[in-house]
Design an enzyme around this catalytic site. Structure first.
Site, short mmCIF file in Angstrom:
data_model
loop_
_atom_site.label_atom_id
_atom_site.label_comp_id
_atom_site.label_asym_id
_atom_site.label_seq_id
_atom_site.Cartn_x
_atom_site.Cartn_y
_atom_site.Cartn_z
N LYS A 1 0.81 -1.22 0.00
CA LYS A 1 0.00 0.00 0.00
C LYS A 1 0.84 1.28 0.00
O LYS A 1 0.43 2.30 -0.54
CB LYS A 1 -0.96 0.00 1.19
CG LYS A 1 -2.05 -1.06 1.00
CD LYS A 1 -3.34 -0.68 1.68
CE LYS A 1 -4.46 -1.61 1.29
NZ LYS A 1 -4.26 -2.99 1.80
N SER B 1 1.63 -9.87 -1.20
CA SER B 1 1.23 -8.47 -0.98
C SER B 1 1.56 -7.93 0.41
O SER B 1 1.76 -6.73 0.57
CB SER B 1 -0.27 -8.31 -1.25
OG SER B 1 -1.04 -9.18 -0.45
N GLU C 1 -9.64 6.81 3.76
CA GLU C 1 -10.55 5.83 4.37
C GLU C 1 -9.74 4.59 4.67
O GLU C 1 -8.73 4.33 4.03
CB GLU C 1 -11.68 5.49 3.38
CG GLU C 1 -11.36 4.38 2.36
CD GLU C 1 -10.25 4.74 1.37
OE1 GLU C 1 -10.02 5.93 1.14
OE2 GLU C 1 -9.61 3.81 0.84
C1 LIG Z 1 -5.16 -4.02 1.55
C2 LIG Z 1 -4.48 -5.29 1.23
C3 LIG Z 1 -4.89 -6.12 0.16
C4 LIG Z 1 -6.11 -5.84 -0.67
O1 LIG Z 1 -6.09 -4.63 -1.38
P1 LIG Z 1 -5.82 -4.56 -2.94
O2 LIG Z 1 -6.12 -3.14 -3.29
O3 LIG Z 1 -6.73 -5.53 -3.62
O4 LIG Z 1 -4.40 -4.92 -3.17
C5 LIG Z 1 -4.17 -7.28 -0.10
N1 LIG Z 1 -3.10 -7.62 0.64
C6 LIG Z 1 -2.67 -6.87 1.68
C7 LIG Z 1 -1.49 -7.31 2.46
C8 LIG Z 1 -3.34 -5.68 2.00
O5 LIG Z 1 -2.90 -4.94 3.04
#
Ligand SMILES: *Cc1c(COP(=O)(O)O)cnc(C)c1O
Length: 395
Positions: free
Chosen positions: A91, A379, A113
């Site tokens: 993020k 992610s 948000e």
């Molecule tokens: C917020 C988040 C997501 C989901 O958000 P996307 O906008 O779909 O990427 C996925 N993995 C992690 C670790 C997150 O913090």
């Protein structure tokens, strides 16, 4: 004209996207639309963005060959380590980009948000870095169930405001943030946390996250002698980490794109967030996309064990990738995800975020060939989810 899965000049991906906004919001969104590309591709912007990604976020994130995981599933799996970024997920790539954008637009106050609090923390972080006022809207229910992230935001100097209407979760926090922006159009920039919202947000956020696949290209070239994999896999909440991992390959049909959604307790259990499968055309938070709704168009409450995937829509890019069949969409239940999270921990020594565990779970249901090269976007890290893992496995 060559077929493309990128946004068109009017802000649409196929029939999805656009900017369905109240008149009061038009000046803000229009200002951003007119300027975002010029600002983003200024030399000084790019220089500052890249420097911060390197020295502050810690990029490039490694592309790690997961040998034991690959052996187990008899294929070649690379993990793109977004979990190693400062603040623990992808993020921050977007919040760094948007805070620089806000500065160039002369804004002094930031709103955001947040659901689980991950985007709120990433926003509070860059506001501290730049000395900007930061207000984060969060549903009252989420505030009580995500206490550590609320504390982090406060420690970083942000004000956390409770959204007390509706279901008191993410979509209500988003409504509050939009209301704030309408009342403060001149000095405030709204940092949206995924590839959602009115045009140009989905495209702008995707371009900031594209650094993920830009790095994958040269990292794979070094390791495999070619810049593209056979498959790219990512989990999808709103869709920003997937958009970043897919970006450079969107129009390259040699690469199969796989998006993994949360099936919660089962796609048809009534407790799920499998938006593309269950969703229908509708408008949410300023864009036309696929969203879960009742027959009369009221948004249905989503459910997933993972707070980051618990959103009733997907961004318009993903709605189009689904609709056009450019990407494969797979839904994974809570149980499948949790098992995959434990497996990665014990096979590779990496505890993933539960969002990411959904992506990892597909190796049990979707088979790959032995010589295929797969990149899975890791992610985020699982520190924030330890309590959920502990409760689930009775550790
Ligand atoms: C917020 C988040 C997501 C989901 O958000 P996307 O906008 O779909 O990427 C996925 N993995 C992690 C670790 C997150 O913090």
């Amino acid at each position: 004209m060559k077929k493309t899965y990128h946004v068109n000049e009017k802000g649409y991906y196929g029939t999805f996207g656009g900017a369905y906004i109240p008149e009061m919001l038009y000046p803000n969104v229009e200002e951003l639309r007119q300027q975002y590309l010029d600002i983003m591709y200024e030399e000084s912007f790019q220089k500052e963005f890249k420097q911060l990604l390197k020295d502050y976020v810690g990029r490039p994130s490694p592309l790690f060959y997961a040998e034991r995981l690959s052996a187990k599933y008899n294929t070649k799996i690379y993990l793109k380590r977004e979990d190693l970024n400062h603040t623990g997920a992808h993020k921050v790539n977007n919040t760094i980009g948007q805070i620089l954008m806000a500065k160039r637009l002369g804004k002094t106050r930031i709103i955001a948000e947040t659901g689980a609090g991950q985007h709120g923390v990433a926003t509070a972080t860059v506001c501290a870095l730049m000395g900007m006022e930061c207000i984060v809207y969060m549903g009252e229910i989420d505030i009580s169930r995500q206490a550590p992230n609320v504390a982090r935001m406060k420690m970083l100097g942000a004000e956390v405001r409770a959204a007390k209407s509706g279901s008191r979760t993410l979509k209500d926090a988003t409504n509050e943030a939009i209301r704030d922006w309408i009342s403060n159009p001149v000095n405030t920039h709204y940092i949206i946390g995924s590839v959602v919202g009115p045009h140009p947000y989905p495209d702008m956020v995707a371009r900031f996250q594209a650094v993920i696949s830009e790095e994958i290209e040269w990292q794979l070239q070094e390791k495999e002698g070619r810049s593209y994999p056979d498959h790219v896999i990512a989990c999808v909440g709103g869709g920003s980490n997937a958009a970043g991992a897919f970006y450079q390959y969107l129009d390259d049909e040699r690469v199969n794109l796989i998006a993994v959604e949360a099936a919660g307790k089962g796609i048809h259990s009534g407790e799920s967030a499998a938006t593309s499968v269950l969703g229908e055309d509708g408008i949410i938070h300023g864009s036309r996309t696929l969203l879960m709704q009742t027959k009369d168009g009221q948004i249905t409450e989503p459910y997933s064990i993972s707070a980051g995937l618990d959103y009733p829509g997907v961004g318009p890019m993903h709605a189009h990738l689904y609709d056009s069949k450019r990407a494969e969409f797979i839904s994974i239940t809570d149980d499948e995800a949790m098992t995959a999270g434990l497996e990665l921990s014990q096979l590779e020594g990496i505890i993933p975020a539960i969002e990411t565990s959904h992506a990892l779970a597909i190796f049990d249901t979707r088979k790959f060939k032995e010589d295929e090269i797969i990149v899975l976007n890791l992610s985020g890290r699982g520190d924030k989810d330890l309590n959920t893992y502990i409760d689930y496995f009775k550790l």
